[in-house]
Design a protein around this motif. Structure first.
Motif, PDB file in Angstrom:
ATOM      1  N   LYS A  16       1.391  33.979  28.158  1.00  0.00           N
ATOM      2  CA  LYS A  16       2.295  35.035  27.729  1.00  0.00           C
ATOM      3  C   LYS A  16       2.104  36.234  28.648  1.00  0.00           C
ATOM      4  O   LYS A  16       1.014  36.468  29.183  1.00  0.00           O
ATOM      5  CB  LYS A  16       2.001  35.442  26.286  1.00  0.00           C
ATOM      6  N   TYR A  17       3.162  37.011  28.795  1.00  0.00           N
ATOM      7  CA  TYR A  17       3.128  38.177  29.681  1.00  0.00           C
ATOM      8  C   TYR A  17       2.033  39.159  29.272  1.00  0.00           C
ATOM      9  O   TYR A  17       1.332  39.715  30.113  1.00  0.00           O
ATOM     10  CB  TYR A  17       4.501  38.857  29.676  1.00  0.00           C
ATOM     11  N   LYS A  18       1.822  39.345  27.943  1.00  0.00           N
ATOM     12  CA  LYS A  18       0.828  40.312  27.482  1.00  0.00           C
ATOM     13  C   LYS A  18      -0.602  39.871  27.796  1.00  0.00           C
ATOM     14  O   LYS A  18      -1.502  40.696  27.851  1.00  0.00           O
ATOM     15  CB  LYS A  18       0.980  40.567  25.980  1.00  0.00           C
ATOM     16  N   GLN A  19      -0.809  38.582  28.009  1.00  0.00           N
ATOM     17  CA  GLN A  19      -2.148  38.083  28.314  1.00  0.00           C
ATOM     18  C   GLN A  19      -2.355  37.828  29.799  1.00  0.00           C
ATOM     19  O   GLN A  19      -3.423  37.415  30.206  1.00  0.00           O
ATOM     20  CB  GLN A  19      -2.402  36.792  27.539  1.00  0.00           C
ATOM     21  N   GLY A  79       9.624  40.881  27.761  1.00  0.00           N
ATOM     22  CA  GLY A  79       8.966  41.165  26.489  1.00  0.00           C
ATOM     23  C   GLY A  79       7.498  40.771  26.551  1.00  0.00           C
ATOM     24  O   GLY A  79       7.086  39.937  27.352  1.00  0.00           O
ATOM     25  N   ARG A  80       6.706  41.362  25.694  1.00  0.00           N
ATOM     26  CA  ARG A  80       5.274  41.081  25.692  1.00  0.00           C
ATOM     27  C   ARG A  80       4.962  39.620  25.397  1.00  0.00           C
ATOM     28  O   ARG A  80       4.009  39.066  25.925  1.00  0.00           O
ATOM     29  CB  ARG A  80       4.570  41.959  24.645  1.00  0.00           C
ATOM     30  N   ASN A  81       5.767  38.994  24.553  1.00  0.00           N
ATOM     31  CA  ASN A  81       5.504  37.607  24.166  1.00  0.00           C
ATOM     32  C   ASN A  81       6.271  36.578  24.997  1.00  0.00           C
ATOM     33  O   ASN A  81       6.164  35.383  24.748  1.00  0.00           O
ATOM     34  CB  ASN A  81       5.808  37.404  22.678  1.00  0.00           C
ATOM     35  N   ASP A  82       7.048  37.044  25.987  1.00  0.00           N
ATOM     36  CA  ASP A  82       7.775  36.119  26.866  1.00  0.00           C
ATOM     37  C   ASP A  82       6.802  35.455  27.829  1.00  0.00           C
ATOM     38  O   ASP A  82       5.728  35.979  28.114  1.00  0.00           O
ATOM     39  CB  ASP A  82       8.833  36.885  27.668  1.00  0.00           C
ATOM     40  N   PRO A  83       7.181  34.290  28.362  1.00  0.00           N
ATOM     41  CA  PRO A  83       6.337  33.661  29.384  1.00  0.00           C
ATOM     42  C   PRO A  83       6.240  34.576  30.606  1.00  0.00           C
ATOM     43  O   PRO A  83       7.185  35.248  30.977  1.00  0.00           O
ATOM     44  CB  PRO A  83       7.068  32.370  29.728  1.00  0.00           C
TER      45      PRO A  83
END
Length: 77
Positions: A17-20, A5-9
């Protein structure tokens, strides 16, 4: 394996976060697409060079065959 998920580590271990972190890396352009774009750019640049080098070959003072310049109208007849 579950989807990330985008907000998962991030699985790379950065702690972000994965999205960052790695999401942008996963969405980048593939190597084949970058090579195709580069090939098109080289072709366009080559065409531009050919056009610019042949412009000098055109003699602006040459009279077109069968044409007469009309000073009254400012163009060839």
């Amino acid at each position: 394996m579950a989807a990330i998920g985008r907000n998962d580590p991030c699985p790379c271990g950065s702690g972000k976060k994965y999205k960052q972190c790695c999401l942008n890396k996963a969405e980048k352009m593939s190597l084949s697409m970058r090579l195709a774009i580069a090939a098109v750019g080289v072709c366009l640049l080559g065409g531009l060079i050919i056009i610019l080098t042949t412009i000098d070959d055109v003699d602006p003072g040459a009279t077109p065959a069968g044409r007469v310049w009309s000073p009254e109208h400012g163009h060839w007849h």
